[in-house]
Motif scaffolding. Sequence first.
Motif, short mmCIF file in Angstrom:
data_model
loop_
_atom_site.label_atom_id
_atom_site.label_comp_id
_atom_site.label_asym_id
_atom_site.label_seq_id
_atom_site.Cartn_x
_atom_site.Cartn_y
_atom_site.Cartn_z
N ASN A 97 -7.61 18.32 -2.56
CA ASN A 97 -7.39 16.57 -2.07
C ASN A 97 -6.75 17.58 -1.15
O ASN A 97 -7.85 17.77 0.50
CB ASN A 97 -6.48 15.64 -1.96
CG ASN A 97 -6.21 14.54 -2.98
OD1 ASN A 97 -7.74 13.95 -3.56
ND2 ASN A 97 -5.61 14.09 -3.30
N HIS A 142 -14.37 2.82 -4.76
CA HIS A 142 -13.50 3.24 -6.05
C HIS A 142 -13.74 2.16 -6.79
O HIS A 142 -12.60 1.97 -8.14
CB HIS A 142 -12.20 4.47 -5.65
CG HIS A 142 -11.86 3.00 -5.11
ND1 HIS A 142 -11.71 2.96 -4.29
CD2 HIS A 142 -10.10 3.18 -5.47
CE1 HIS A 142 -10.47 2.46 -3.08
NE2 HIS A 142 -9.61 2.44 -4.72
N CYS A 176 0.88 -1.38 -0.05
CA CYS A 176 -0.15 -0.24 -0.25
C CYS A 176 0.43 1.40 0.30
O CYS A 176 0.42 2.35 0.33
CB CYS A 176 -0.72 0.09 0.82
SG CYS A 176 -1.98 -1.37 1.03
N GLY A 177 2.31 1.56 -0.14
CA GLY A 177 2.87 2.47 0.00
C GLY A 177 2.92 3.15 1.02
O GLY A 177 3.56 4.12 1.30
N LEU A 178 2.95 2.70 1.98
CA LEU A 178 2.20 3.41 3.31
C LEU A 178 4.08 2.96 3.96
O LEU A 178 4.74 3.50 5.13
CB LEU A 178 1.79 2.46 4.41
CG LEU A 178 0.15 2.90 4.10
CD1 LEU A 178 -0.10 1.39 4.83
CD2 LEU A 178 -0.33 3.67 4.31
N LYS A 232 -2.16 3.54 -7.07
CA LYS A 232 -2.94 3.41 -5.71
C LYS A 232 -4.37 3.90 -6.17
O LYS A 232 -5.38 2.85 -4.78
CB LYS A 232 -2.51 4.84 -4.92
CG LYS A 232 -1.05 4.62 -4.33
CD LYS A 232 -1.00 5.52 -2.68
CE LYS A 232 0.71 5.21 -2.71
NZ LYS A 232 0.50 6.47 -1.29
N GLY A 233 -4.70 3.89 -7.33
CA GLY A 233 -6.05 4.16 -7.74
C GLY A 233 -6.61 3.27 -7.75
O GLY A 233 -8.24 3.26 -8.53
N LEU A 251 0.99 7.14 -8.24
CA LEU A 251 -0.52 7.57 -7.63
C LEU A 251 -1.97 6.46 -8.15
O LEU A 251 -2.71 6.15 -8.33
CB LEU A 251 -1.47 8.68 -7.58
CG LEU A 251 -0.02 9.24 -6.85
CD1 LEU A 251 0.20 11.05 -6.81
CD2 LEU A 251 0.27 9.05 -5.31
N LEU A 306 -11.33 11.27 -2.01
CA LEU A 306 -9.90 11.40 -2.10
C LEU A 306 -9.49 10.43 -2.81
O LEU A 306 -7.91 10.39 -2.97
CB LEU A 306 -9.45 11.16 -0.22
CG LEU A 306 -9.62 11.86 0.19
CD1 LEU A 306 -9.27 11.31 1.96
CD2 LEU A 306 -8.76 13.14 0.23
N SER A 307 -10.54 9.33 -3.69
CA SER A 307 -10.04 8.20 -4.48
C SER A 307 -9.79 8.76 -5.90
O SER A 307 -10.14 7.87 -6.81
CB SER A 307 -10.96 7.12 -4.74
OG SER A 307 -10.18 6.65 -2.75
N GLY A 308 -10.08 10.27 -5.96
CA GLY A 308 -10.47 10.92 -7.34
C GLY A 308 -12.00 10.89 -7.30
O GLY A 308 -12.57 10.79 -9.05
N ARG A 333 -6.69 18.74 -8.85
CA ARG A 333 -7.08 16.99 -8.34
C ARG A 333 -6.72 17.31 -6.71
O ARG A 333 -6.87 17.04 -5.88
CB ARG A 333 -6.45 15.69 -9.26
CG ARG A 333 -6.58 14.62 -7.90
CD ARG A 333 -6.59 13.58 -8.86
NE ARG A 333 -6.70 12.32 -7.40
CZ ARG A 333 -6.19 11.19 -8.40
NH1 ARG A 333 -7.15 10.82 -9.75
NH2 ARG A 333 -6.39 9.86 -7.52
#
Lengths: 249, 257
Positions: free
Chosen positions: B10, A159, A60-62, A83-84, A80, A111-113, B6
Amino acid sequence: MTEKVLDFDSAVKVYKKPGFFKSRPSPALNGVSFSIEKAEIVGLLGLNGAGKTTIIKLVCGLIKANGGNIKIFGKSPDDLEVKGRIGYLPELPYFYPYLSPADALLYYGRLSGLSPETVKTAIPSILRKVGLEKHTNRRCAEFSKGMLQRLGIAQALLHNPEFLVMDEPVSGLDPIAIKDIRDLIISLNSEGKTIFLSSHSISELEKVCGRVIILSGGRIHSVVQREKWSDSGKSLEEIFVAAVTPDLN
Amino acid sequence: MTDMTRRFKNVLNIGFNSLAEYLHSKVAAFFFIFAALLIYVSLLLGVMAVDQEKRTLIDFGLAMSELSIFAFAIFWASMTIQKEMDTKTIYLILSRPVRRADYIAGKLLGIYLTTAVVYLAVSAIHLSLLFLKGHSVPGIYFTAVLFSYFKIVIISSIAMLITSFTTSSFSSVLISVMVWILGHFTSEMKYLLDKLAGVKLYALKFFLFLTPNFQLFNVKDVLSSSGGDFLKPALYFVSYVTALYFANVFVFRKKEF
């Protein structure tokens, strides 16, 4: 040709534990390699501290790996666009207590776009999918652990991701909730979603996974195919216990 | 939607969510009541000051407002990311297509908005008291509030930065209080420079360079020393806050959860 969704190539992760004068290295993963293909359900099994959550956080890139190579859809986990395409359910998800499930989903969906209109349209069906449609107007503060877990799954699905990553999805849930979540995982997989989950519940992994990765001391001990526990007469629990027992002694 | 649009969305989304979170918490109400009580104390002091009532009421009220908002700001700035880490809410945000720089911008925006809202509410109480006592408010009052808010913005950005280094929110609050105090004594520190030489001189020069100069935001000083040239403190504010944002982003990029 099958599409590779996740590819770990000799991944190494060493945490730094704060010491009095300087930090101490604490190895978590040592040269982990595996891959997951599209529409698979793969489970991660291991004792506490085996490295399950570390792998999930890397996906998850954390956190970042100290060595090796990790690719998701052929790209870095920090990308990114990647991540989406991922839906993530952390262990025991927390939601702001003053929010209703719809408000929480609106926040994470944006936040997910997604546009607010798209999220608002998707909310009723997502809540129905996870069995929360009757609780739309309640606040998260009033939710039980099982309901929060269901909402956690809803935010991960909102999403419409291709790849679902779930950390202990049935932890602390009652039998009905466990069955509902199991059915949901199977139904999502039948839609073509790739699912990667870690759990301490061997029986659950046995029921849903096509393949289980057994981790021990930050390394992959073995990768067990479903046929091994469904055809050989040996349960996954027996295979797991036999695998990790030497580490316990 | 372009990448910049975007990202901007955010930042706003995280910022306004933070504002809602703060306003729903009991802590915001506590600090608001605390500030109202302090202003009420200024009213009593004003009565005791007899012929200096107006001045005492304005000066003491402004000082008390600033002090209470300062306490609120450093408390929230030190807690905000730590709380999201403890509850793992941060996982749900950073596992999405959200840049870490935008997350920091959003959290800072949340603190700035919250402190602005609380400051407006506290100032409204202060002004109401002044009007009730039949006093007019000098125009400089509003500039003083704005400059005091600039100080709050700077110290909350510093508190958030310190939280990234320190192991506890308590130590972050403590260090922020020290920075706040030192920031009000920069001219005294400059005076000390004349007494030093060698390594000590360069060390203090460097320390002075990093320490925010809160004395620049003292409206009375600006009026008496530069005849009301507010451009210098305004530019200082913008540059300092921008530098703090980049410092926060630099540290946060390396952070693991």
